[in-house]
Design a protein around this motif. Structure first.
Motif, PDB file in Angstrom:
ATOM      1  N   CYS A  43       0.864  -1.157   0.159  1.00 43.58           N
ATOM      2  CA  CYS A  43      -0.122   0.262  -0.086  1.00 43.58           C
ATOM      3  C   CYS A  43       1.000   1.174  -0.087  1.00 43.58           C
ATOM      4  O   CYS A  43       1.958   1.308   0.953  1.00 43.58           O
ATOM      5  CB  CYS A  43      -0.889  -0.098   1.235  1.00 43.58           C
ATOM      6  SG  CYS A  43      -2.037   1.431   1.438  1.00 43.58           S
ATOM      7  N   HIS A  45       0.164   3.912   1.246  1.00 42.82           N
ATOM      8  CA  HIS A  45       0.270   4.675   2.496  1.00 42.82           C
ATOM      9  C   HIS A  45       1.465   4.327   3.511  1.00 42.82           C
ATOM     10  O   HIS A  45       2.359   4.869   3.698  1.00 42.82           O
ATOM     11  CB  HIS A  45      -1.065   4.423   3.313  1.00 42.82           C
ATOM     12  CG  HIS A  45      -1.199   5.178   4.453  1.00 42.82           C
ATOM     13  ND1 HIS A  45      -1.851   4.587   5.512  1.00 42.82           N
ATOM     14  CD2 HIS A  45      -1.001   6.237   4.899  1.00 42.82           C
ATOM     15  CE1 HIS A  45      -1.821   5.438   6.710  1.00 42.82           C
ATOM     16  NE2 HIS A  45      -1.131   6.411   6.279  1.00 42.82           N
ATOM     17  N   GLN A  46       1.432   3.061   3.993  1.00 44.57           N
ATOM     18  CA  GLN A  46       2.514   2.732   4.925  1.00 44.57           C
ATOM     19  C   GLN A  46       3.051   1.255   4.664  1.00 44.57           C
ATOM     20  O   GLN A  46       3.421   0.620   5.444  1.00 44.57           O
ATOM     21  CB  GLN A  46       2.176   2.857   6.441  1.00 44.57           C
ATOM     22  CG  GLN A  46       2.016   4.292   7.002  1.00 44.57           C
ATOM     23  CD  GLN A  46       1.754   4.186   8.479  1.00 44.57           C
ATOM     24  OE1 GLN A  46       2.240   3.269   9.371  1.00 44.57           O
ATOM     25  NE2 GLN A  46       1.269   5.131   9.005  1.00 44.57           N
ATOM     26  N   GLY A  48       1.292  -1.108   3.885  1.00 42.92           N
ATOM     27  CA  GLY A  48       0.342  -2.555   4.288  1.00 42.92           C
ATOM     28  C   GLY A  48       0.053  -3.353   3.351  1.00 42.92           C
ATOM     29  O   GLY A  48       0.029  -3.239   1.956  1.00 42.92           O
ATOM     30  N   CYS A  83      -7.588  -1.576   2.004  1.00 39.03           N
ATOM     31  CA  CYS A  83      -6.290  -1.844   2.695  1.00 39.03           C
ATOM     32  C   CYS A  83      -6.421  -2.209   4.301  1.00 39.03           C
ATOM     33  O   CYS A  83      -6.890  -1.264   4.757  1.00 39.03           O
ATOM     34  CB  CYS A  83      -5.402  -1.080   2.758  1.00 39.03           C
ATOM     35  SG  CYS A  83      -3.559  -1.282   3.651  1.00 39.03           S
ATOM     36  N   HIS A  86      -5.101   0.612   7.418  1.00 38.97           N
ATOM     37  CA  HIS A  86      -5.780   1.903   8.073  1.00 38.97           C
ATOM     38  C   HIS A  86      -6.918   2.084   6.774  1.00 38.97           C
ATOM     39  O   HIS A  86      -7.331   3.253   7.264  1.00 38.97           O
ATOM     40  CB  HIS A  86      -4.757   2.846   7.901  1.00 38.97           C
ATOM     41  CG  HIS A  86      -3.575   2.642   8.327  1.00 38.97           C
ATOM     42  ND1 HIS A  86      -2.244   2.231   7.829  1.00 38.97           N
ATOM     43  CD2 HIS A  86      -3.108   2.544   9.788  1.00 38.97           C
ATOM     44  CE1 HIS A  86      -1.579   2.151   8.464  1.00 38.97           C
ATOM     45  NE2 HIS A  86      -1.777   2.343   9.942  1.00 38.97           N
TER      46      HIS A  86
HETATM   47  S1  FES Z   1      -0.814   1.036   4.718  1.00 38.46           S
HETATM   48 FE1  FES Z   1      -2.538   0.842   3.570  1.00 38.46          FE
HETATM   49  S2  FES Z   1      -4.006   2.128   4.269  1.00 38.46           S
HETATM   50 FE2  FES Z   1      -2.210   2.143   5.638  1.00 38.46          FE
END
Ligand code: FES
Lengths: 122, 409
Positions: A43, A45-46, A48, A83, A86
């Motif tokens: 992901c 974002h972080q 994931g 995901c 989060h």
């Molecule tokens: S790592 Fe996917 S939503 Fe945060």
């Protein structure tokens, strides 16, 4: 570039997915309305495991002619993979976040030949 | 031309759900930790949670008051489908998991076979293992509402029951688990007793005020408490929470809006009162930690208070420095949920709060907006030593935690 066999077309649920590992890379291969899409399971974002999340249909807000709000509903036909870390959502077909299209999954090329689903991986 | 076709390895977990093992949910974090070489870093998580209400039937057995203890016991034995005895809170307004989109927030129902320690110890160990943590500070979850309890006595009773259960049943299970015990802040003399009673228990590294409450932190009735905590040398934390019934937050129609503001609001109010009333001047040895509000609010409040203070100094005569100078010396901040949409703003925030010494990494695992250590590790403007400080060394200094020589960087 290597060609990797993911499975037979009829082994996929529709909608459904198979999440596979090719060396260090994890990839989610999705089947939706008979078409196949593949995204790296990482992901933006972080980092994931986005492809191991749940499916949800896109949510819309219903507005009246006077712009008044009448609650929410689903946009049938638009499926998101969410995901599990989060909750970032991504359109299974485009890989884009519905609220911020600059945030997108990394695509992987899928080929369907003779009933077999293949992905091309570096 | 022949194309060699290799078969793909199906991943063992195709869809993560509430029964998935924490280590599988966080496998990507584990991978990152190994790549980053965290084995040589000290990583401290200053704010992680367990759901104490899962074990509430056990917790109430630690209530001191024999009458309430019996009532609680009967309640949990006889009632079906009732919420945890004596706890106030949000009952069914628990929308944190966004309608099931974030399963680990919905519930952690994975299998735990090890019966040698409490289930919460095993679950925490799995998270520590995945994030490669050296220490994890454990906080309760629904109890964060206790400051709004209509019966202040119940805040006392339940804080102490929880603290007893925590220090007798959970912390002894693993020396890497630490706690900042919750103090019944609405009853100052009882809060003092809690500090006395639990302050020296093994694993207790500080004290917590659950921030959602309407008592002013500068009230004279707290001076003895602050002196006592200062003398322990252990920090006082203000753990944020939300309160949807707060009249202004009640105008928010989504959890998204209410939670975004709520988790910051209480700490902004307490910080304003804390600084303008000169508490850091009155108790210079008392360190505070502002927990789970993120950090973007801090530069806003620093600028706002500095600006107004210069025009109205006579209303805050105890201050010898600008409000912002107290906020980045006596005060420490946990990093989660780290706002990072605008890297310029993040860099400015780190600079203003003196992140190099004042910022403490926190995961908030297993909640929906948790951060992995990667949020600090990937910060483009930090050098390695700054990352090491934020991820663990600052916390080690503040809380007196052991650092092994190879973890100093
Ligand atoms: S790592 Fe996917 S939503 Fe945060």
């Amino acid at each position: 570039m290597q060609t990797v066999r993911v499975g037979r077309v009829n082994e996929f649920e529709d909608p459904g997915r198979k999440v596979v590992a090719v060396g260090e890379t994890e990839i989610g291969v999705f089947c939706l309305d008979g078409e196949f899409y593949a995204w790296v399971n990482d992901c933006p974002h972080q980092g994931g495991p986005v492809c191991q999340g749940r499916f949800f249909t896109k949510v819309l807000e219903v507005l009246g002619a006077d712009q008044s709000s009448h609650g929410r509903t689903y946009e049938e036909g638009t499926l998101h993979i969410v995901c599990p870390w989060h909750g970032f959502e991504y359109d299974v077909r485009t890989g884009k976040h519905p609220g911020a299209p600059d945030i997108a999954l990394t695509p992987v090329t899928v080929q369907v030949q003779d009933g077999e689903v293949h992905i091309l991986v570096d | 031309m022949d194309v060699r076709i290799t078969p793909a390895q199906p991943m063992p977990i195709q869809e993560i759900d509430v029964r998935t093992d924490t280590r599988d949910i966080l496998a990507h974090s584990r991978k990152h930790s190994e790549k980053a070489g965290y084995a040589d870093w000290l990583i401290v998580d200053i704010d992680a949670h367990h759901t104490e209400t899962v074990s509430w039937g056990e917790v109430v057995k630690f209530i001191d008051d024999p009458v309430l203890r019996d009532q609680a016991d009967t309640y949990h034995r006889d009632r079906v489908g009732a919420p945890p005895y004596g706890l106030n809170g949000d009952l069914g307004l628990r929308y944190q998991d966004v309608g099931g989109r974030i399963p680990h927030q919905s519930g952690i129902r994975e299998t735990v076979d090890d019966t040698s320690v409490h289930r919460d110890v095993t679950l925490s160990r799995r998270a520590m293992d995945s994030f490669q943590l050296d220490y994890m500070v454990l906080f309760p979850t629904p109890m964060l509402f206790l400051g709004m309890h209509p019966q202040p006595y119940m805040e006392v009773v339940l804080c102490n029951a929880y603290n007893r259960w925590l220090t007798e049943e959970i912390l002894p299970g693993d020396p890497k688990l630490k706690a900042m015990v919750v103090i019944p802040f609405n009853t100052p003399e009882e809060a003092c007793k809690t500090v006395e009673r639990f302050g020296k228990c093994p694993g207790v590294i500080g004290f917590t005020v659950t921030s959602t409450r309407y008592k002013p932190v500068h009230s004279n009735e707290y001076m003895r408490l602050y002196r006592m905590i200062e003398e322990t040398g252990k920090p006082l934390g203000f753990h944020a929470g939300y309160h949807w019934q707060d009249p202004s937050l009640a105008t928010c129609n989504s959890f998204l809006g209410m939670h975004s503001l709520g988790f910051v609001w209480a700490n902004m109010v307490h910080m304003t009162n804390w600084v303008l009333n000169g508490i850091p001047e009155r108790f210079p040895g008392l360190k505070t930690v502002w927990i789970e509000s993120g950090i973007a609010w801090v530069p806003f409040l620093m600028q706002r208070l500095d600006e107004q203070y210069l025009m109205r100094q006579s209303e805050a005569p105890l201050l010898k420095r600008m409000p912002s100078e107290y906020m980045n010396t006596n005060c420490f901040y946990t990093s989660q949920p780290l706002e990072k949409g605008n890297m310029k703003a993040v860099e400015c925030t780190f600079d203003m709060i003196k992140a190099e010494t004042q910022l403490l990494f926190a995961t908030d695992w297993p909640h929906f907006d948790f951060d992995s250590p990667r949020v600090i590790y990937d910060m483009p403007f930090l050098d390695e030593m700054q990352k090491r400080r934020i991820l663990g060394l600052n916390a080690a200094e503040l809380f007196g935690l052991e650092v092994k020589p190879h973890q100093r960087g």
